[in-house]
Design a protein around this motif. Structure first.
Motif, PDB file in Angstrom:
ATOM      1  N   VAL A   1       0.843  -1.208   0.000  1.00 44.33           N
ATOM      2  CA  VAL A   1       0.000   0.000   0.000  1.00 44.33           C
ATOM      3  C   VAL A   1       0.874   1.252   0.000  1.00 44.33           C
ATOM      4  O   VAL A   1       0.602   2.215  -0.722  1.00 44.33           O
ATOM      5  N   ALA A   2       1.944   1.236   0.784  1.00 48.22           N
ATOM      6  CA  ALA A   2       2.863   2.388   0.801  1.00 48.22           C
ATOM      7  C   ALA A   2       3.476   2.610  -0.576  1.00 48.22           C
ATOM      8  O   ALA A   2       3.587   3.760  -1.035  1.00 48.22           O
ATOM      9  N   LEU A   3       3.846   1.537  -1.259  1.00 46.05           N
ATOM     10  CA  LEU A   3       4.402   1.672  -2.609  1.00 46.05           C
ATOM     11  C   LEU A   3       3.361   2.257  -3.560  1.00 46.05           C
ATOM     12  O   LEU A   3       3.665   3.156  -4.341  1.00 46.05           O
ATOM     13  N   ALA A   4       2.132   1.786  -3.487  1.00 47.88           N
ATOM     14  CA  ALA A   4       1.072   2.307  -4.355  1.00 47.88           C
ATOM     15  C   ALA A   4       0.862   3.802  -4.123  1.00 47.88           C
ATOM     16  O   ALA A   4       0.731   4.579  -5.082  1.00 47.88           O
ATOM     17  N   LEU A   5       0.847   4.227  -2.869  1.00 48.50           N
ATOM     18  CA  LEU A   5       0.650   5.652  -2.565  1.00 48.50           C
ATOM     19  C   LEU A   5       1.826   6.491  -3.039  1.00 48.50           C
ATOM     20  O   LEU A   5       1.638   7.545  -3.661  1.00 48.50           O
ATOM     21  N   GLU A   6       3.022   6.016  -2.755  1.00 49.41           N
ATOM     22  CA  GLU A   6       4.207   6.777  -3.155  1.00 49.41           C
ATOM     23  C   GLU A   6       4.302   6.857  -4.675  1.00 49.41           C
ATOM     24  O   GLU A   6       4.601   7.913  -5.236  1.00 49.41           O
ATOM     25  N   ALA A   7       4.008   5.754  -5.355  1.00 44.51           N
ATOM     26  CA  ALA A   7       4.037   5.746  -6.817  1.00 44.51           C
ATOM     27  C   ALA A   7       2.965   6.663  -7.402  1.00 44.51           C
ATOM     28  O   ALA A   7       3.140   7.213  -8.491  1.00 44.51           O
TER      29      ALA A   7
ATOM     30  N   ALA B   1      -4.391  -3.015   5.621  1.00 52.71           N
ATOM     31  CA  ALA B   1      -3.551  -1.906   6.068  1.00 52.71           C
ATOM     32  C   ALA B   1      -4.463  -0.736   6.402  1.00 52.71           C
ATOM     33  O   ALA B   1      -5.592  -0.656   5.922  1.00 52.71           O
ATOM     34  N   VAL B   2      -3.963   0.167   7.221  1.00 52.58           N
ATOM     35  CA  VAL B   2      -4.676   1.383   7.574  1.00 52.58           C
ATOM     36  C   VAL B   2      -3.842   2.560   7.090  1.00 52.58           C
ATOM     37  O   VAL B   2      -2.625   2.592   7.299  1.00 52.58           O
ATOM     38  N   VAL B   3      -4.504   3.515   6.429  1.00 53.09           N
ATOM     39  CA  VAL B   3      -3.840   4.735   5.979  1.00 53.09           C
ATOM     40  C   VAL B   3      -4.425   5.895   6.768  1.00 53.09           C
ATOM     41  O   VAL B   3      -5.644   6.087   6.791  1.00 53.09           O
TER      42      VAL B   3
END
Length: 150
Positions: A61-67, A97-99
């Protein structure tokens, strides 16, 4: 080794932004290649997370957001928040995951969170993640993220 920004790390020095951008593109290209190789019946590699992503949702999820160009939050060595942005942590249920949208005290992150988290939803959906907005303790909003159904 490349690690996607979860929002709990140090800020990226501005001089390294271009290098970081290349690393993110390479990581997403690798992710999509893994999905192509593991998909059954030649489906769309952007539609559904691979099994390894399902086992490591915070990282994926972090990769998706950063990308997707969403800015991560950052902390100093003592753990104090330095900048406003997303933070990804493990969800209560396995595979989720929680954002959250966090920032330094008094920076207005709470007032921005509904709009900012709403902007994360389509970014996550483009890489096969479903995100639902919830209101938690003290009225703070967050996204619960899980892989889209196969």
């Amino acid at each position: 080794m490349f690690e996607a920004a979860t929002g709990d790390g140090p800020p990226l020095p501005p001089a390294e932004a271009e290098q970081r951008s290349r690393e993110i593109r390479a990581a997403v290209d690798g992710l999509l290649q893994i999905r192509r190789l593991t998909l059954r019946e030649g489906g769309d590699p952007r539609a559904v997370p691979a099994d390894w992503e399902r086992r490591r949702p915070v990282r994926a999820v972090a990769l998706a957001l950063e990308a997707g160009g969403i800015t991560p939050s950052a902390v100093d060595a003592a753990g104090s928040r330095l900048s406003t942005g997303y933070r990804v942590r493990a969800g209560e249920r396995p595979g989720t995951a929680v954002v959250e949208w966090l920032g330094p005290s008094g920076a207005g992150a709470a007032q921005e969170e509904t709009e900012a988290l709403g902007g994360c939803v389509p970014v996550l959906a483009r890489l096969g993640w479903e995100a639902l907005l919830y209101k938690g303790p003290r009225g703070r909003r967050f996204l619960e993220v899980e892989p889209m159904a196969r």
